[in-house]
Design a protein around this motif. Structure first.
Motif, PDB file in Angstrom:
ATOM      1  N   SER A  87       0.857  -1.192   0.000  1.00 27.25           N
ATOM      2  CA  SER A  87       0.000   0.000   0.000  1.00 27.25           C
ATOM      3  C   SER A  87       0.890   1.237   0.000  1.00 27.25           C
ATOM      4  O   SER A  87       1.758   1.402   0.858  1.00 27.25           O
ATOM      5  N   VAL A  88       0.659   2.077  -1.024  1.00 28.90           N
ATOM      6  CA  VAL A  88       1.492   3.255  -1.230  1.00 28.90           C
ATOM      7  C   VAL A  88       0.631   4.467  -1.574  1.00 28.90           C
ATOM      8  O   VAL A  88      -0.507   4.330  -2.023  1.00 28.90           O
ATOM      9  N   ARG A  89       1.227   5.627  -1.360  1.00 27.32           N
ATOM     10  CA  ARG A  89       0.589   6.901  -1.694  1.00 27.32           C
ATOM     11  C   ARG A  89       1.669   7.800  -2.274  1.00 27.32           C
ATOM     12  O   ARG A  89       2.788   7.857  -1.738  1.00 27.32           O
ATOM     13  N   PHE A  90       1.334   8.487  -3.372  1.00 27.95           N
ATOM     14  CA  PHE A  90       2.294   9.367  -4.033  1.00 27.95           C
ATOM     15  C   PHE A  90       1.734  10.780  -4.121  1.00 27.95           C
ATOM     16  O   PHE A  90       0.598  10.973  -4.564  1.00 27.95           O
ATOM     17  N   GLU A  91       2.522  11.759  -3.703  1.00 30.56           N
ATOM     18  CA  GLU A  91       2.107  13.152  -3.787  1.00 30.56           C
ATOM     19  C   GLU A  91       3.264  13.993  -4.336  1.00 30.56           C
ATOM     20  O   GLU A  91       4.384  13.931  -3.811  1.00 30.56           O
ATOM     21  N   LYS A  92       2.984  14.738  -5.404  1.00 32.60           N
ATOM     22  CA  LYS A  92       3.969  15.626  -6.040  1.00 32.60           C
ATOM     23  C   LYS A  92       5.234  14.866  -6.444  1.00 32.60           C
ATOM     24  O   LYS A  92       6.349  15.355  -6.268  1.00 32.60           O
ATOM     25  N   CYS A  93       5.055  13.660  -6.969  1.00 30.25           N
ATOM     26  CA  CYS A  93       6.201  12.827  -7.336  1.00 30.25           C
ATOM     27  C   CYS A  93       6.400  12.771  -8.844  1.00 30.25           C
ATOM     28  O   CYS A  93       5.453  12.922  -9.611  1.00 30.25           O
ATOM     29  N   LEU A  94       7.625  12.517  -9.235  1.00 25.20           N
ATOM     30  CA  LEU A  94       7.981  12.264 -10.622  1.00 25.20           C
ATOM     31  C   LEU A  94       8.104  10.758 -10.779  1.00 25.20           C
ATOM     32  O   LEU A  94       9.021  10.141 -10.249  1.00 25.20           O
ATOM     33  N   LEU A  95       7.121  10.158 -11.485  1.00 25.63           N
ATOM     34  CA  LEU A  95       7.021   8.703 -11.616  1.00 25.63           C
ATOM     35  C   LEU A  95       7.153   8.262 -13.079  1.00 25.63           C
ATOM     36  O   LEU A  95       6.613   7.221 -13.460  1.00 25.63           O
ATOM     37  N   ASP A  96       7.861   9.013 -13.885  1.00 32.59           N
ATOM     38  CA  ASP A  96       8.018   8.663 -15.293  1.00 32.59           C
ATOM     39  C   ASP A  96       8.683   7.305 -15.446  1.00 32.59           C
ATOM     40  O   ASP A  96       9.633   6.974 -14.729  1.00 32.59           O
ATOM     41  N   TYR A  97       8.139   6.519 -16.366  1.00 31.37           N
ATOM     42  CA  TYR A  97       8.675   5.197 -16.747  1.00 31.37           C
ATOM     43  C   TYR A  97       8.717   4.197 -15.591  1.00 31.37           C
ATOM     44  O   TYR A  97       9.497   3.259 -15.601  1.00 31.37           O
ATOM     45  N   THR A  98       7.850   4.386 -14.603  1.00 36.60           N
ATOM     46  CA  THR A  98       7.734   3.395 -13.539  1.00 36.60           C
ATOM     47  C   THR A  98       6.923   2.210 -14.048  1.00 36.60           C
ATOM     48  O   THR A  98       6.167   2.321 -15.013  1.00 36.60           O
ATOM     49  N   PHE A 100       4.225  -0.717 -12.878  1.00 34.78           N
ATOM     50  CA  PHE A 100       3.287  -1.275 -11.906  1.00 34.78           C
ATOM     51  C   PHE A 100       2.599  -2.500 -12.504  1.00 34.78           C
ATOM     52  O   PHE A 100       1.494  -2.860 -12.117  1.00 34.78           O
ATOM     53  N   ASP A 101       3.244  -3.140 -13.466  1.00 33.21           N
ATOM     54  CA  ASP A 101       2.682  -4.284 -14.174  1.00 33.21           C
ATOM     55  C   ASP A 101       2.209  -5.359 -13.199  1.00 33.21           C
ATOM     56  O   ASP A 101       2.947  -5.796 -12.312  1.00 33.21           O
ATOM     57  N   ASN A 102       0.921  -5.713 -13.314  1.00 31.97           N
ATOM     58  CA  ASN A 102       0.335  -6.794 -12.530  1.00 31.97           C
ATOM     59  C   ASN A 102       0.336  -6.521 -11.015  1.00 31.97           C
ATOM     60  O   ASN A 102       0.348  -7.449 -10.212  1.00 31.97           O
ATOM     61  N   LYS A 103       0.350  -5.249 -10.620  1.00 28.70           N
ATOM     62  CA  LYS A 103       0.410  -4.880  -9.200  1.00 28.70           C
ATOM     63  C   LYS A 103      -0.991  -4.547  -8.680  1.00 28.70           C
ATOM     64  O   LYS A 103      -1.802  -3.946  -9.372  1.00 28.70           O
ATOM     65  N   LYS A 104      -1.262  -4.950  -7.460  1.00 32.81           N
ATOM     66  CA  LYS A 104      -2.534  -4.614  -6.814  1.00 32.81           C
ATOM     67  C   LYS A 104      -2.355  -3.264  -6.120  1.00 32.81           C
ATOM     68  O   LYS A 104      -1.650  -3.173  -5.112  1.00 32.81           O
ATOM     69  N   LEU A 105      -3.001  -2.238  -6.684  1.00 35.08           N
ATOM     70  CA  LEU A 105      -2.873  -0.869  -6.185  1.00 35.08           C
ATOM     71  C   LEU A 105      -4.223  -0.286  -5.777  1.00 35.08           C
ATOM     72  O   LEU A 105      -4.378   0.933  -5.741  1.00 35.08           O
ATOM     73  N   ASN A 106      -5.202  -1.151  -5.509  1.00 38.43           N
ATOM     74  CA  ASN A 106      -6.530  -0.617  -5.241  1.00 38.43           C
ATOM     75  C   ASN A 106      -6.507   0.361  -4.071  1.00 38.43           C
ATOM     76  O   ASN A 106      -5.786   0.185  -3.098  1.00 38.43           O
ATOM     77  N   LYS A 107      -7.270   1.421  -4.241  1.00 35.71           N
ATOM     78  CA  LYS A 107      -7.400   2.520  -3.278  1.00 35.71           C
ATOM     79  C   LYS A 107      -6.111   3.322  -3.107  1.00 35.71           C
ATOM     80  O   LYS A 107      -5.953   4.046  -2.127  1.00 35.71           O
ATOM     81  N   SER A 108      -5.205   3.237  -4.057  1.00 39.95           N
ATOM     82  CA  SER A 108      -3.981   4.037  -3.989  1.00 39.95           C
ATOM     83  C   SER A 108      -4.283   5.476  -4.395  1.00 39.95           C
ATOM     84  O   SER A 108      -5.258   5.747  -5.091  1.00 39.95           O
ATOM     85  N   VAL A 109      -3.429   6.387  -3.960  1.00 40.72           N
ATOM     86  CA  VAL A 109      -3.603   7.795  -4.293  1.00 40.72           C
ATOM     87  C   VAL A 109      -2.365   8.294  -5.028  1.00 40.72           C
ATOM     88  O   VAL A 109      -1.235   8.092  -4.573  1.00 40.72           O
ATOM     89  N   PHE A 110      -2.611   8.927  -6.165  1.00 43.94           N
ATOM     90  CA  PHE A 110      -1.582   9.607  -6.949  1.00 43.94           C
ATOM     91  C   PHE A 110      -2.044  11.048  -7.045  1.00 43.94           C
ATOM     92  O   PHE A 110      -3.037  11.336  -7.710  1.00 43.94           O
ATOM     93  N   SER A 111      -1.370  11.965  -6.373  1.00 40.41           N
ATOM     94  CA  SER A 111      -1.804  13.358  -6.330  1.00 40.41           C
ATOM     95  C   SER A 111      -0.705  14.291  -6.844  1.00 40.41           C
ATOM     96  O   SER A 111       0.423  14.256  -6.350  1.00 40.41           O
ATOM     97  N   HIS A 112      -1.065  15.087  -7.847  1.00 39.21           N
ATOM     98  CA  HIS A 112      -0.142  16.067  -8.428  1.00 39.21           C
ATOM     99  C   HIS A 112       1.168  15.422  -8.890  1.00 39.21           C
ATOM    100  O   HIS A 112       2.249  15.932  -8.622  1.00 39.21           O
ATOM    101  N   CYS A 113       1.059  14.287  -9.565  1.00 40.09           N
ATOM    102  CA  CYS A 113       2.239  13.545 -10.011  1.00 40.09           C
ATOM    103  C   CYS A 113       2.384  13.594 -11.529  1.00 40.09           C
ATOM    104  O   CYS A 113       1.392  13.681 -12.253  1.00 40.09           O
TER     105      CYS A 113
END
Length: 187
Positions: A87-98, A100-113
């Motif tokens: 379980s992860v949360r991302f805020e104001k992050c640079l996530l280029d070319y990451t 997440f293939d086949n990853k369970k990310l339900n209810k995750s938050v990506f904010s201003h990324c």
């Protein structure tokens, strides 16, 4: 989940080339640190603030209730992390070319990324939120996007024929990103 009281603070350390303790970290905030290899390390209820984790190896790493704020995570392969408790949360992050293939990310938050060129193939993003994110070139293929809120995000291309988009939220102005494969002109 992310209320950080009485946490240990580790700041301004370059962990590049250093092995981290395999017993892991609990309730630690890493501030302005650089990492190249987090493999095999467990992180529980931790924060990374202003850290550089670009291209860091994270094979068999546990990320449980972990938040990343204002971090660079370019090219990180989250598919290599432990699945249990992820379980992860991302805020104001640079996530280029990451990845997440086949990853369970339900209810995750990506904010201003910025999430350009990321791979969400076969990821379970159900009920996640993408708030004010740039998803240019992000790949959604056979992904579970049910209940995902895309209303404030931009530059996404999603094929509803090969993704579960049930109850996902989009603005009517973003319909072009859902109809790209039909090569039609929307005015």
């Amino acid at each position: 989940m992310y209320n950080k009281r009485n946490v240990e603070l580790i700041s301004n350390i370059d962990f590049t080339g250093q092995y981290l303790p395999r017993n892991g970290f609990e309730q630690v905030e890493f501030s302005n640190c650089t990492f190249s290899d987090l493999s095999g390390t467990d992180f529980t209820d931790c924060s990374f603030v202003g850290c550089n984790l670009s291209n860091a190896a994270i094979t068999n790493c546990k990320l449980f209730d972990v938040e990343f704020i204002d971090c660079k995570l370019i090219g990180v392969n989250f598919s290599d992390t432990k699945d249990f408790g992820f379980s992860v949360r991302f805020e104001k992050c640079l996530l280029d070319y990451t990845n997440f293939d086949n990853k369970k990310l339900n209810k995750s938050v990506f904010s201003h990324c910025k999430i350009n060129g990321a791979d969400f193939t076969q990821a379970d993003l159900s009920k996640s939120k993408f708030s004010h994110c740039d998803l240019m070139g992000a790949v959604f293929s056979y992904s579970n996007l049910s209940g995902v809120d895309f209303t404030t995000s931009e530059n996404f291309t999603i094929d509803p024929a090969i993704n579960n988009v049930k109850k996902a939220k989009f603005l009517s102005s973003d319909l072009a990103g859902l109809l790209t494969k039909f090569d039609i002109i929307i005015k």
